[in-house]
Scaffold this active site. Structure first.
Site, PDB file in Angstrom:
ATOM      1  N   TYR A  66       0.841  -1.216   0.000  1.00 24.65           N
ATOM      2  CA  TYR A  66       0.000   0.000   0.000  1.00 24.65           C
ATOM      3  C   TYR A  66       0.876   1.265   0.000  1.00 24.65           C
ATOM      4  O   TYR A  66       0.607   2.219  -0.733  1.00 24.65           O
ATOM      5  CB  TYR A  66      -0.891  -0.068   1.234  1.00 24.65           C
ATOM      6  CG  TYR A  66      -1.943   1.003   1.371  1.00 24.65           C
ATOM      7  CD1 TYR A  66      -3.078   0.998   0.571  1.00 24.65           C
ATOM      8  CD2 TYR A  66      -1.811   1.996   2.333  1.00 24.65           C
ATOM      9  CE1 TYR A  66      -4.060   1.968   0.730  1.00 24.65           C
ATOM     10  CE2 TYR A  66      -2.794   2.968   2.509  1.00 24.65           C
ATOM     11  CZ  TYR A  66      -3.915   2.941   1.698  1.00 24.65           C
ATOM     12  OH  TYR A  66      -4.885   3.907   1.866  1.00 24.65           O
ATOM     13  N   LYS A 122       0.852   4.122  -2.812  1.00 21.07           N
ATOM     14  CA  LYS A 122       0.479   5.502  -2.480  1.00 21.07           C
ATOM     15  C   LYS A 122       1.633   6.484  -2.689  1.00 21.07           C
ATOM     16  O   LYS A 122       1.406   7.662  -2.989  1.00 21.07           O
ATOM     17  CB  LYS A 122      -0.045   5.568  -1.038  1.00 21.07           C
ATOM     18  CG  LYS A 122      -1.363   4.806  -0.833  1.00 21.07           C
ATOM     19  CD  LYS A 122      -2.451   5.241  -1.810  1.00 21.07           C
ATOM     20  CE  LYS A 122      -3.842   4.751  -1.396  1.00 21.07           C
ATOM     21  NZ  LYS A 122      -4.868   5.106  -2.386  1.00 21.07           N
TER      22      LYS A 122
END
Ligand code: NDP
Length: 250
Positions: free
Chosen positions: A152, A156
């Site tokens: 993640y 991001k």
């Protein structure tokens, strides 16, 4: 305020959470909103219509290029050519790096980063032709590093690089490209995280609030307000930026 009268906005992953709050906010200020989600987009669209706004729901999986292209063609025919894209669809598949599976790595990159690439590349065709566009993508505070979120965090952080680069390439066509990086926002995503660590959503939120300078977690509407600012002409000279919305946490 009526900052989006005459504008068509596309919000991905807008069936719930931050995406739904953003769709409602843009519609409340006059945008015709295309609510995209892989499941149940109509719920948010119906809420907007019930509040006298304009919205239509479209089933769209942002990882599937053909689905994205066909939905953009349909929404342009139904609502008009898109001026605003909010790349919000996201998932987590948390695990410690030493056992993080390739499936969980690929799934998170596919939705959070490749999904934004698909939508931005399809949307920019309309925006370049109109010489007007706003793209706002969801990064995360986790981009700075977060235990158990290598996939993640990478996705991001990728959003921040994509944003900075698209701002350079699309700026000459009057397209602003920015990102928002929320901290802990109370949604289904963070409730699922609480569940994984054996806490209720309330217990998890309390522990995060204790280490957040503002002393609480964030609400979807507080992120939606910042996204709306960046998608509006009030932010006309802001591009290539990532704005952290995290209650003051470092
Ligand atoms: P939610 O899980 O509440 O909502 C995300 C939505 O995206 C869901 O409706 C989900 O559908 C949808 N979605 C997932 N995969 C796809 C796909 N392939 N195509 C289309 N839609 C999809 O998340 P939040 O509202 O909390 O998060 C929204 C964004 O904000 C995400 O990008 C997230 O990473 C980011 N963010 C959230 C933070 C938070 O604390 N909540 C903090 C920082 C960033 P389904 O339910 O079927 O999976």
């Amino acid at each position: 305020m009526n900052r989006f009268t005459g504008k068509v906005a596309v919000v991905t992953g807008a069936a719930q959470g931050i995406g739904a709050a953003t769709a409602r906010q843009l519609a409340a200020e006059g945008a015709a909103v295309a609510v995209l989600d892989r499941n149940a987009p109509d719920k948010t669209a119906e809420q907007i219509t019930a509040a006298s706004g304009t919205a239509l729901g479209y089933v769209c999986d942002v990882t599937d290029r053909a689905s994205v292209e066909s939905v953009f063609d349909r929404l342009a025919a139904d609502l008009g050519q898109p001026h605003i894209l909010i790349n919000n669809a996201g998932i987590t598949r948390d695990d410690m790096f030493f056992r993080l599976s390739e499936d969980d790595w690929n799934a998170v990159l596919a939705v959070n980063l490749t999904g934004a690439y698909h939508c931005a590349q399809v949307a920019q065709k309309f925006m370049v032709a109109q010489r007007y566009g706003k793209i706002v993508s969801l990064s995360s505070r986790s981009a700075l590093g977060n235990r158990g979120q290598a996939n993640y965090a990478a996705a991001k952080a990728g959003i921040q690089g994509l944003t900075a680069t698209l701002a350079i390439e699309l700026g000459p066509y009057n397209i602003n490209v920015n990102a928002v990086a929320p901290g802990y926002i109370a949604t289904a995503m963070t409730a699922a995280t609480a569940d994984r660590v054996g806490l209720t959503a309330e217990e998890h939120q309390r522990s995060v609030a204790e280490r957040t300078p503002l002393g609480r977690v964030g609400q979807p509407e507080e992120v939606a307000a910042v996204i709306a600012f960046l998608a509006s002409d009030e932010a006309s000279y802001v591009s290539g930026q990532t704005l952290y919305v995290n209650g003051g946490a470092r």
